[in-house]
Design a protein around this motif. Structure first.
Motif, mmCIF file in Angstrom:
data_model
loop_
_atom_site.group_PDB
_atom_site.id
_atom_site.type_symbol
_atom_site.label_atom_id
_atom_site.label_comp_id
_atom_site.label_asym_id
_atom_site.label_seq_id
_atom_site.Cartn_x
_atom_site.Cartn_y
_atom_site.Cartn_z
ATOM 1 N N THR A 33 0.842 -1.194 0.000
ATOM 2 C CA THR A 33 0.000 0.000 0.000
ATOM 3 C C THR A 33 0.875 1.241 0.000
ATOM 4 O O THR A 33 1.872 1.306 0.721
ATOM 5 N N ASN A 34 0.505 2.222 -0.809
ATOM 6 C CA ASN A 34 1.159 3.525 -0.805
ATOM 7 C C ASN A 34 0.167 4.542 -0.266
ATOM 8 O O ASN A 34 -0.914 4.716 -0.828
ATOM 9 N N PHE A 35 0.524 5.184 0.849
ATOM 10 C CA PHE A 35 -0.286 6.250 1.440
ATOM 11 C C PHE A 35 0.304 7.585 1.002
ATOM 12 O O PHE A 35 1.515 7.789 1.075
ATOM 13 N N ASP A 36 -0.542 8.492 0.564
ATOM 14 C CA ASP A 36 -0.123 9.851 0.198
ATOM 15 C C ASP A 36 -0.742 10.819 1.204
ATOM 16 O O ASP A 36 -1.930 11.104 1.151
ATOM 17 N N TYR A 37 0.084 11.287 2.154
ATOM 18 C CA TYR A 37 -0.338 12.268 3.146
ATOM 19 C C TYR A 37 0.077 13.645 2.664
ATOM 20 O O TYR A 37 1.216 14.068 2.883
ATOM 21 N N VAL A 94 -16.163 -5.838 -8.811
ATOM 22 C CA VAL A 94 -15.820 -4.497 -8.356
ATOM 23 C C VAL A 94 -16.487 -4.311 -6.999
ATOM 24 O O VAL A 94 -17.493 -4.958 -6.695
ATOM 25 N N HIS A 95 -15.907 -3.455 -6.168
ATOM 26 C CA HIS A 95 -16.482 -3.248 -4.843
ATOM 27 C C HIS A 95 -16.300 -1.809 -4.387
ATOM 28 O O HIS A 95 -15.429 -1.081 -4.860
ATOM 29 N N GLY A 96 -17.158 -1.436 -3.467
ATOM 30 C CA GLY A 96 -17.056 -0.176 -2.754
ATOM 31 C C GLY A 96 -17.027 -0.500 -1.275
ATOM 32 O O GLY A 96 -17.568 -1.523 -0.844
ATOM 33 N N ARG A 97 -16.379 0.351 -0.505
ATOM 34 C CA ARG A 97 -16.307 0.087 0.929
ATOM 35 C C ARG A 97 -16.307 1.380 1.716
ATOM 36 O O ARG A 97 -15.850 2.426 1.236
ATOM 37 N N VAL A 98 -16.836 1.305 2.920
ATOM 38 C CA VAL A 98 -16.861 2.460 3.820
ATOM 39 C C VAL A 98 -16.718 1.937 5.246
ATOM 40 O O VAL A 98 -17.215 0.857 5.578
ATOM 41 N N GLY A 99 -15.980 2.699 6.060
ATOM 42 C CA GLY A 99 -15.773 2.277 7.436
ATOM 43 C C GLY A 99 -15.024 3.313 8.240
ATOM 44 O O GLY A 99 -14.969 4.496 7.894
ATOM 45 N N TYR A 100 -14.430 2.832 9.307
ATOM 46 C CA TYR A 100 -13.704 3.670 10.252
ATOM 47 C C TYR A 100 -12.243 3.223 10.280
ATOM 48 O O TYR A 100 -11.962 2.024 10.276
ATOM 49 N N GLN A 101 -11.326 4.192 10.325
ATOM 50 C CA GLN A 101 -9.903 3.862 10.364
ATOM 51 C C GLN A 101 -9.175 4.766 11.348
ATOM 52 O O GLN A 101 -9.639 5.846 11.668
ATOM 53 N N THR A 102 -8.030 4.272 11.805
ATOM 54 C CA THR A 102 -7.186 5.036 12.719
ATOM 55 C C THR A 102 -5.726 4.870 12.296
ATOM 56 O O THR A 102 -5.352 3.812 11.796
ATOM 57 N N ILE A 117 -13.273 8.573 8.904
ATOM 58 C CA ILE A 117 -13.965 7.731 7.929
ATOM 59 C C ILE A 117 -13.002 7.347 6.810
ATOM 60 O O ILE A 117 -12.200 8.159 6.352
ATOM 61 N N GLY A 118 -13.101 6.104 6.372
ATOM 62 C CA GLY A 118 -12.383 5.628 5.195
ATOM 63 C C GLY A 118 -13.398 5.126 4.186
ATOM 64 O O GLY A 118 -14.383 4.475 4.556
ATOM 65 N N TYR A 119 -13.205 5.462 2.917
ATOM 66 C CA TYR A 119 -14.118 5.002 1.869
ATOM 67 C C TYR A 119 -13.340 4.842 0.570
ATOM 68 O O TYR A 119 -12.334 5.510 0.356
ATOM 69 N N GLY A 120 -13.812 3.923 -0.266
ATOM 70 C CA GLY A 120 -13.088 3.724 -1.507
ATOM 71 C C GLY A 120 -13.724 2.687 -2.407
ATOM 72 O O GLY A 120 -14.823 2.192 -2.149
ATOM 73 N N VAL A 121 -12.987 2.380 -3.470
ATOM 74 C CA VAL A 121 -13.435 1.423 -4.483
ATOM 75 C C VAL A 121 -12.272 0.493 -4.814
ATOM 76 O O VAL A 121 -11.121 0.789 -4.531
ATOM 77 N N GLY A 122 -12.608 -0.623 -5.435
ATOM 78 C CA GLY A 122 -11.574 -1.559 -5.827
ATOM 79 C C GLY A 122 -12.114 -2.632 -6.735
ATOM 80 O O GLY A 122 -13.290 -2.631 -7.109
ATOM 81 N N ALA A 123 -11.249 -3.572 -7.082
ATOM 82 C CA ALA A 123 -11.617 -4.672 -7.966
ATOM 83 C C ALA A 123 -10.795 -5.893 -7.607
ATOM 84 O O ALA A 123 -9.673 -5.778 -7.116
ATOM 85 N N THR A 124 -11.390 -7.065 -7.861
ATOM 86 C CA THR A 124 -10.711 -8.334 -7.636
ATOM 87 C C THR A 124 -10.847 -9.193 -8.878
ATOM 88 O O THR A 124 -11.953 -9.331 -9.421
ATOM 89 N N GLY A 142 -9.788 12.364 7.976
ATOM 90 C CA GLY A 142 -9.630 12.624 9.402
ATOM 91 C C GLY A 142 -9.113 14.035 9.535
ATOM 92 O O GLY A 142 -9.349 14.879 8.673
ATOM 93 N N ASP A 143 -8.378 14.299 10.598
ATOM 94 C CA ASP A 143 -7.742 15.614 10.729
ATOM 95 C C ASP A 143 -6.739 15.833 9.605
ATOM 96 O O ASP A 143 -6.580 16.927 9.097
ATOM 97 N N VAL A 144 -6.041 14.751 9.233
ATOM 98 C CA VAL A 144 -5.134 14.758 8.087
ATOM 99 C C VAL A 144 -5.716 13.799 7.063
ATOM 100 O O VAL A 144 -6.049 12.668 7.385
ATOM 101 N N GLU A 145 -5.861 14.247 5.833
ATOM 102 C CA GLU A 145 -6.423 13.394 4.790
ATOM 103 C C GLU A 145 -5.312 12.660 4.067
ATOM 104 O O GLU A 145 -4.189 13.150 3.953
ATOM 105 N N ALA A 146 -5.650 11.472 3.576
ATOM 106 C CA ALA A 146 -4.673 10.672 2.853
ATOM 107 C C ALA A 146 -5.386 9.870 1.780
ATOM 108 O O ALA A 146 -6.570 9.548 1.901
ATOM 109 N N ASP A 147 -4.650 9.561 0.720
ATOM 110 C CA ASP A 147 -5.113 8.646 -0.317
ATOM 111 C C ASP A 147 -4.243 7.403 -0.221
ATOM 112 O O ASP A 147 -3.021 7.491 -0.123
ATOM 113 N N ALA A 148 -4.881 6.234 -0.248
ATOM 114 C CA ALA A 148 -4.144 4.977 -0.165
ATOM 115 C C ALA A 148 -4.470 4.139 -1.389
ATOM 116 O O ALA A 148 -5.642 3.954 -1.732
#
Length: 157
Positions: A33-37, A94-102, A117-124, A142-148
Motif C-alpha cells: 500500500t502507498n499512502f499519500d499524506y 468491483v467493490h465499494g467500501r466504507v468504514g472507520y480507520q485510525t 472515515i475511510g471510503y473507496g473502491v476496488g476490484a478483484t 480525518g484531521d489529516v487526509e490521505a489517499d491509499a
C-alpha cells in the motif's frame, strides 16, 4: 462516542445479514500500500481479513505498517469496513467500501494519531476459486487526509 456509534452500526449490520444469507466464507489478503499524506508518500504492508455473507456483502478488517523511514513514517493504520461487491463476470468483481480507520504517524514536527472515515473502491480478479488479485483506492478522511492505493493477493478459505 461518534466513533463507537459508527463501529457499532457496522457490526449490527453484519450480524443482521448473517441469518439472511446461507452462503458465507472467509477471505484474507496481503498487499503493498502507498499512502499519500498531502504529498508525503509512505509505503506500507497491509493485511486484510474479511467475512463474506453472500455474493454482495462483506465486513473486513485491515491493518498496515510502514516499511520505509522517510520524513513521514507510518507506525500503523487499522480499519474496519463494510464492503458491497458487484460481480461483473464469473472471475471479476468491483467493490465499494466504507468504514472507520485510525492511524499513528511520525513526522519531523512530532508524532500524532488520526482517525476518521475511510471510503473507496476496488476490484478483484480471481485466478481460481481460492486465489485472486485485488486492487484498492481508499480515501482516509480525518484531521489529516490521505489517499491509499494498494495491490495484493487474496485467498478464500
Amino acid at each position: 462516542m461518534k466513533k463507537f456509534a459508527l463501529m457499532a452500526a457496522v457490526a449490527v449490520a453484519a450480524l443482521m445479514a448473517a441469518p439472511v444469507q446461507a452462503h458465507a466464507d472467509w477471505y484474507a489478503g496481503a498487499a503493498y500500500t502507498n499512502f499519500d499524506y498531502d504529498g508525503d508518500d509512505v509505503d506500507a504492508v497491509t493485511g486484510r481479513l474479511g467475512y463474506r455473507f453472500g455474493p454482495n456483502f462483506a465486513v473486513e478488517g485491515e491493518a498496515s505498517t510502514g516499511v520505509d523511514d522517510g520524513d513521514v513514517e507510518l507506525n500503523h493504520n487499522a480499519g474496519i469496513y463494510g464492503v458491497a461487491t458487484l460481480p461483473v463476470t464469473s472471475n471479476f468483481d468491483v467493490h465499494g467500501r466504507v468504514g472507520y480507520q485510525t492511524s499513528e504517524i511520525d513526522t519531523p514536527l512530532g508524532d500524532f494519531d488520526d482517525d476518521g472515515i475511510g471510503y473507496g473502491v476496488g476490484a478483484t480478479y480471481r485466478l481460481s476459486n481460492g486465489f485472486g488479485i485485488r486492487g484498492d483506492y481508499t480515501r482516509l478522511d480525518g484531521d489529516v487526509e490521505a489517499d491509499a492505493v494498494s495491490i495484493g493477493a487474496t485467498v478464500n478459505f
